[in-house]
Each structure stands twice: as C-alpha cells, then as structure tokens.
Design an enzyme around this catalytic site. Structure first.
Site, PDB file in Angstrom:
ATOM      1  N   HIS A 190       0.692  -1.179  -0.171  1.00 20.55           N
ATOM      2  CA  HIS A 190      -0.181   0.116  -0.032  1.00 20.55           C
ATOM      3  C   HIS A 190       0.968   1.343   0.103  1.00 20.55           C
ATOM      4  O   HIS A 190       1.899   1.249   0.645  1.00 20.55           O
ATOM      5  CB  HIS A 190      -0.943  -0.068   1.379  1.00 20.55           C
ATOM      6  CG  HIS A 190      -2.010  -1.197   1.322  1.00 20.55           C
ATOM      7  ND1 HIS A 190      -3.036  -0.871   0.722  1.00 20.55           N
ATOM      8  CD2 HIS A 190      -1.890  -2.105   1.791  1.00 20.55           C
ATOM      9  CE1 HIS A 190      -3.920  -1.908   1.177  1.00 20.55           C
ATOM     10  NE2 HIS A 190      -3.223  -2.698   1.688  1.00 20.55           N
ATOM     11  N   PRO A 191       0.546   2.282  -0.665  1.00 19.04           N
ATOM     12  CA  PRO A 191       1.019   3.661  -0.365  1.00 19.04           C
ATOM     13  C   PRO A 191       0.722   3.978   0.675  1.00 19.04           C
ATOM     14  O   PRO A 191      -0.499   3.629   1.348  1.00 19.04           O
ATOM     15  CB  PRO A 191       0.511   4.502  -1.612  1.00 19.04           C
ATOM     16  CG  PRO A 191      -0.740   3.888  -2.060  1.00 19.04           C
ATOM     17  CD  PRO A 191      -0.583   2.441  -1.737  1.00 19.04           C
ATOM     18  N   GLU A 228      -9.069   4.045  -4.085  1.00 13.57           N
ATOM     19  CA  GLU A 228     -10.053   3.946  -3.019  1.00 13.57           C
ATOM     20  C   GLU A 228      -9.970   5.142  -1.952  1.00 13.57           C
ATOM     21  O   GLU A 228     -11.182   5.194  -1.335  1.00 13.57           O
ATOM     22  CB  GLU A 228      -9.610   2.333  -2.107  1.00 13.57           C
ATOM     23  CG  GLU A 228     -10.132   1.382  -3.057  1.00 13.57           C
ATOM     24  CD  GLU A 228      -9.294   0.008  -2.736  1.00 13.57           C
ATOM     25  OE1 GLU A 228      -9.574  -0.981  -3.006  1.00 13.57           O
ATOM     26  OE2 GLU A 228      -8.429   0.091  -1.858  1.00 13.57           O
ATOM     27  N   PHE A 251       0.271   2.795   8.454  1.00 10.48           N
ATOM     28  CA  PHE A 251      -0.975   2.521   8.898  1.00 10.48           C
ATOM     29  C   PHE A 251      -2.026   2.060   7.736  1.00 10.48           C
ATOM     30  O   PHE A 251      -2.176   2.549   6.625  1.00 10.48           O
ATOM     31  CB  PHE A 251      -1.575   3.898   9.167  1.00 10.48           C
ATOM     32  CG  PHE A 251      -3.026   4.051   9.623  1.00 10.48           C
ATOM     33  CD1 PHE A 251      -3.517   3.421  10.733  1.00 10.48           C
ATOM     34  CD2 PHE A 251      -4.014   4.709   8.874  1.00 10.48           C
ATOM     35  CE1 PHE A 251      -4.575   3.365  11.440  1.00 10.48           C
ATOM     36  CE2 PHE A 251      -5.239   4.838   9.428  1.00 10.48           C
ATOM     37  CZ  PHE A 251      -5.804   4.098  10.312  1.00 10.48           C
ATOM     38  N   ILE A 268      -5.702   0.913   6.776  1.00 16.93           N
ATOM     39  CA  ILE A 268      -7.378   1.316   6.968  1.00 16.93           C
ATOM     40  C   ILE A 268      -8.191   1.078   5.882  1.00 16.93           C
ATOM     41  O   ILE A 268      -7.896   1.449   4.551  1.00 16.93           O
ATOM     42  CB  ILE A 268      -7.503   2.508   7.732  1.00 16.93           C
ATOM     43  CG1 ILE A 268      -8.869   2.524   8.234  1.00 16.93           C
ATOM     44  CG2 ILE A 268      -7.255   3.610   7.016  1.00 16.93           C
ATOM     45  CD1 ILE A 268      -9.392   3.690   9.132  1.00 16.93           C
ATOM     46  N   ALA A 281     -10.242   2.244   3.492  1.00 16.28           N
ATOM     47  CA  ALA A 281     -10.511   3.767   3.303  1.00 16.28           C
ATOM     48  C   ALA A 281     -11.887   3.960   2.604  1.00 16.28           C
ATOM     49  O   ALA A 281     -12.516   5.105   2.534  1.00 16.28           O
ATOM     50  CB  ALA A 281      -9.602   4.373   2.420  1.00 16.28           C
TER      51      ALA A 281
END
EC number: 4.1.1.97
Length: 325
Positions: free
Chosen positions: A58-59, A80, A111, A113, A115
């Site tokens: 993930h970025p 997203e 982190f 999550i 989104a």
C-alpha cells in the site's frame, strides 16, 4: 458461477505473494467461496511475513504510489482513497503525514485502514486511537483492516468478470437476464454486511481462538484450551450458577502459531447461548498471577451465522481479549 482467477489478479486483491499463490491453487471458486477461502487463507495459512508484505504494497494513506512491482495494487489503493482526500486541505494532509511517520516508527509498518466510505477526518481519528495500541494488538487490527480491503477488491474482481460475461452473452442472446442477476447477487452478497437469511458455507468452526504471550511478543505454544456452553433454563449470572451447568464442547492445545485446533465441529449455524473459553495458563506459565483465564460471551439468534474469534493476550500479571474476525 465458479471462475478461474490468476495469481496476479489475486495479488492485486491482497498484496501478498503467498496469499495469491494459495488462492490460485484453490482452483475455480464462486464469489462466495472466494470470500471464505480468502479469510481462511489470510488468518490461518499465511504468516506474519506475508501480512507485512501486503501492508508494504500500500502507499501511505494520502500519498501517491511510487513505482513498484505490484503497482496495480498501489494504484487501486489510491483510487479507494480518492474520495476522502478530494477536498482535504494541505494542512490536514500534513497532519496526517506527520501521524503516519509516528505510527510507522512505533509499529514498523504503515497505517492500514479500509478507506472505502471513510472521510479524511475519520481516518485521522482512527490513526490517533490505534496509535495507543500495543504493537501485537495493532498487528492484528491492521490484518483485519487488510482483509476488509481484500474482500471489497474480490467483490469488484468478480463483478468486473461477470460484466465481461454479460457483454459477451448479450451479443449472442440479447434477451438473457442471467448475467445481470449474477452481478446483482455478487455485489449484494459482499458489499452488504447485514444479516442474511442463509449463511455462506463456513471454512472453519464458528468459534476459534489463539493466545499471544505479550511478555515476549510471541505466540503462546502448548496452552490447553477448553470450550463450554451453558446448559440451563436460565443463563449464568454474576455470583451464582443460575440453575444450570457448563457442558463441554471441545478441547485443544495451541500450536506453534498460538492458534488452537478445532474446539467444535464445523457447523453452519451456531446454537445461540452463552459460551466460555478457558485457558490453562498455570501450566503454560508456572507462577503467573492467573492460574487460569475464562472468557464468557454470548451468541444471539441473529448472530448464529457469524464467526467468533476470541483471542487471549497474556502476560504474567495481566490479560486482555477482544472479538476478532
């Protein structure tokens, strides 16, 4: 309808090479089977290194991706997040970036999550709250968020493939409505998490647990675990039995990953009632403050199709638990 999904497509859904390999090996799967197989693979078959590989794909929340081998995955992540950050101010983005740096310094990964449907403010609030977690707890929380992302991407993958089938079929049979029905069933089945009349087929027993030794930051191996259900006309209450007894459902011992073996049969509908998971902590940790730990929880009629993962995070002088997935 079962579909063949390639390893590269599975990797775009999750980011873990091992996860993608195992999913491809599962063969053609229907959309429902894919979701349940993905959950079982992610939580029971891959390891922490595979989790971290998926996280790193993930970025950082709010950033554009840098070129990578799995760039399709990173671009999907940015897409997203796009709605949440479309109208976010530069100062708000900077605050999020600063907190992301603090988070990674503490936990060692970015982190994570889901989104979708979240605003920038909601994600920043969640980041600050989760920053207070202990690392071993936060690792599990991040893994559960990753699975939410993966499930949404699997739903989209099947939806896109169904649309291709629809377009192909419509050219030869314009009056057919089955592809459209398939698309509605796929999307509705995965993006709507409300209770359904019928549960998807389970891939593991409805009650599971694992034990983590937070004093050394490692899985607790060899802990005896007992699962019981309350039998009686009334439920157990604080301070007395309540006119019933605890009946044994199953026993097991945690493995090298801290996970217990099956504590009950692989049933579709879990009987509503009050359950108790007990752990023989004295045998695992002689001299610890708690000679045993019992966790009591309730399953209602509306929850009988759900999965209950009730882990134990143990140290010699404290323990915590939560409902996982």
């Amino acid at each position: 309808m079962a579909m063949e999904i390639g390893e590269d497509e599975w990797k775009v859904c999750c980011g873990s090479s091992e996860f993608a390999k195992l999913m491809e090996m599962s063969g053609p799967l229907t959309s429902e089977e894919a979701i349940w197989t993905a959950r079982d693979t992610w939580f029971n078959l891959v390891n922490v290194t595979d989790w971290l590989e998926a996280f790193s794909a993930h970025p950082q929340i709010g950033n554009t991706p840098s070129p990578s081998i799995n760039s399709d995955f990173a671009r999907r992540s940015v897409s997203e997040q796009s709605t949440a950050f479309a109208t976010t101010s530069a100062s708000a983005l900077q605050e999020l970036a600063d907190w992301n740096v603090r988070y990674k310094q503490k936990f060692g990964f970015i982190f994570i999550i889901c989104a979708s449907g979240r605003t920038h403010a909601e994600m920043l609030h969640e980041l600050k709250e989760r920053y207070e977690n202990r690392p071993i707890v936060e690792l599990e929380v991040a893994a559960m968020e990753q699975m939410k992302i993966t499930e949404l991407r699997i739903a989209k993958l099947y939806s896109d493939k169904a649309r291709v089938v629809s377009e192909t079929d419509s050219s030869s049979s314009p009056i057919s409505t089955k592809p459209q029905e398939d698309r509605l069933r796929i999307i509705g089945g995965h993006l709507n998490v409300a209770a359904e009349a019928k549960s998807p087929k389970r891939s593991r027993p409805p009650i599971t647990t694992h034990v983590l030794d937070v004093s050394c930051g490692a899985p607790a191996t060899g802990v005896e675990v007992h699962l019981e259900v309350w039998s009686g006309t009334t439920g157990p209450s604080f301070g007395h039995g309540g006119g019933g007894v605890w009946s044994s459902v199953g026993t097991s011992v945690t493995d090298k990953d801290g996970r217990s073996g099956p504590l009950m049969d692989l049933v579709e509908a879990l009987n509503p009632g009050t359950y108790r998971i007990s752990f023989n902590t004295a045998k695992y940790c002689p001299g610890c403050f708690f000679p045993y730990v019992s966790i009591v929880f309730q399953v209602t009629e509306s929850q009988k199709w759900e999965h209950f993962h009730v882990p134990l995070l143990l140290s010699p002088f404290s323990f915590t638990t939560y409902r996982g997935s």
